[in-house]
Write a protein that holds these residues in place. Structure first.
Motif, short mmCIF file in Angstrom:
data_model
loop_
_atom_site.label_atom_id
_atom_site.label_comp_id
_atom_site.label_asym_id
_atom_site.label_seq_id
_atom_site.Cartn_x
_atom_site.Cartn_y
_atom_site.Cartn_z
N ALA A 34 0.85 -1.20 0.00
CA ALA A 34 0.00 0.00 0.00
C ALA A 34 0.88 1.25 0.00
O ALA A 34 0.61 2.23 -0.72
CB ALA A 34 -0.92 -0.01 1.22
N LEU A 35 1.95 1.20 0.78
CA LEU A 35 2.89 2.32 0.81
C LEU A 35 3.63 2.43 -0.51
O LEU A 35 3.78 3.53 -1.06
CB LEU A 35 3.87 2.12 1.96
CG LEU A 35 4.92 3.22 2.17
CD1 LEU A 35 4.24 4.54 2.51
CD2 LEU A 35 5.89 2.82 3.28
N ASN A 36 4.08 1.29 -1.03
CA ASN A 36 4.82 1.27 -2.30
C ASN A 36 3.99 1.85 -3.43
O ASN A 36 4.42 2.75 -4.16
CB ASN A 36 5.24 -0.17 -2.61
CG ASN A 36 5.97 -0.29 -3.93
OD1 ASN A 36 6.69 0.61 -4.36
ND2 ASN A 36 5.79 -1.42 -4.60
N PHE A 37 2.78 1.32 -3.62
CA PHE A 37 1.93 1.77 -4.71
C PHE A 37 1.35 3.16 -4.44
O PHE A 37 1.13 3.94 -5.37
CB PHE A 37 0.81 0.76 -4.97
CG PHE A 37 1.20 -0.35 -5.89
CD1 PHE A 37 0.79 -0.37 -7.22
CD2 PHE A 37 2.01 -1.39 -5.43
CE1 PHE A 37 1.17 -1.40 -8.07
CE2 PHE A 37 2.39 -2.42 -6.27
CZ PHE A 37 1.97 -2.42 -7.59
N GLY A 38 1.11 3.47 -3.17
CA GLY A 38 0.56 4.78 -2.84
C GLY A 38 1.52 5.91 -3.18
O GLY A 38 1.11 6.97 -3.65
#
Length: 238
Positions: A34-38
Motif C-alpha cells: 500500500a505504501l509502495n503503490f501509494g
C-alpha cells in the motif's frame, strides 16, 4: 484419533498470540505494498500498463517466501511451546492417543494456520488493488489464490523441519535460530540453483512449470514430517 488431538490443539492456542502471528504477516505485506503503490502509483501504472493486477501480485510475492519461512519457524515454536511451557507432554502422551497422532495433529494445525494466513494475504492484496482503483473485472483470481499457496508448498520442508526440531527440543533457541538462517538463505537460494530446496518457494511462483517445485516441496516436506514423527514417537519428551 488425529481429529481429537487436532480439536484439542485448536483450543490450546487460544490466548497464545498465535492468531496474532497469522494475521500479522498478510497485514504487514499488504501495508508494505500500500505504501509502495501509494507513493509511486503513477510511475507503476506507466510501468505495468494494462497489467496492474499482475504487477501488484509480483510485488507482493517477492516477500512471501521469506515471510513463510519466518512464519513457519515462529509458528512451529509457538505450537510446541504450548506443551513445553506447561510441562504437559507426559500428561498428553499418557492419554489414549498415539504419539504419531499427536505429532500429525500439530503438523496439520501449523499447515492450516499458514493456509489461512496465505488466503488472508490474497484477500488483502485484492482489497488493496480495488482501493487503488484497479479494474474489478480484471482480477486474476487464479493467480491471486496461488499467491501464497504455491510458495507455501515449496516452503513445506522448512515447516516440517522446524516443527520436528521444536517438538523434540525444550530449548527453542537453536530451532528458531536455524529457521531464521534458512529464511535469510532462501532469499539468495536462486543464485545457487533453482533445484536448491530453499529456492523451491520462489520457483513455485516464478517458474513456467510451478507444479514441479510444488511437488518437490510437498514430497520433501512429507518425508521430513514422517522422519520427525518416527523420532518423536521414540524419544522421551519431558
Amino acid at each position: 484419533m488425529t481429529g481429537r488431538a487436532l480439536s484439542s490443539d485448536w483450543l490450546k492456542i487460544r490466548g497464545k498470540g498465535i492468531w496474532f502471528l497469522v494475521f500479522l504477516a498478510p497485514i504487514g505485506l499488504t501495508a508494505m505494498q500500500a505504501l509502495n503503490f501509494g507513493l509511486r502509483l503513477d510511475y507503476l501504472k506507466e510501468q505495468y500498463g494494462n497489467h496492474l493486477w499482475e504487477g501488484l501480485l509480483d510485488n507482493v510475492v517477492v516477500f512471501v517466501p521469506l515471510a513463510l519461512m519466518l512464519g513457519a519457524t515462529i509458528l512451529s515454536s509457538m505450537i510446541a511451546n504450548v506443551e513445553h511451557e506447561q510441562g504437559s507432554w507426559k500428561q498428553l502422551l499418557a492419554m489414549p492417543i498415539t504419539r504419531p497422532a499427536v505429532y500429525l495433529a500439530k503438523f496439520l494445525l501449523a499447515c492450516v494456520l499458514l493456509i489461512i494466513s496465505c488466503l488472508l494475504l490474497t484477500a488483502g492484496t485484492i482489497g488493496l488493488g480495488l482501493l487503488l482503483g484497479f479494474d474489478a473485472g480484471e482480477i486474476p483470481w487464479t493467480h491471486a489464490i496461488k499467491l501464497g499457496l504455491l510458495p507455501l508448498a515449496g516452503a513445506l520442508p522448512v515447516l516440517s523441519l522446524e516443527l520436528w526440531l521444536t517438538m523434540v527440543s525444550k530449548n527453542q533457541a537453536l530451532p528458531v535460530t536455524l529457521g531464521i538462517v534458512l529464511a535469510v538463505m532462501g532469499m539468495f537460494a536462486l543464485s545457487i540453483s533453482p533445484y536448491f530446496p530453499l529456492a523451491w518457494a520462489q520457483m513455485a511462483w516464478i517458474s513456467p512449470k510451478p507444479f514441479v517445485y510444488v511437488g518437490l516441496g510437498v514430497g520433501a516436506g512429507l518425508l521430513i514430517m514422517l522422519l520427525g514423527m518416527v523420532h518423536f514417537s521414540r524419544k522421551d519428551v519431558a
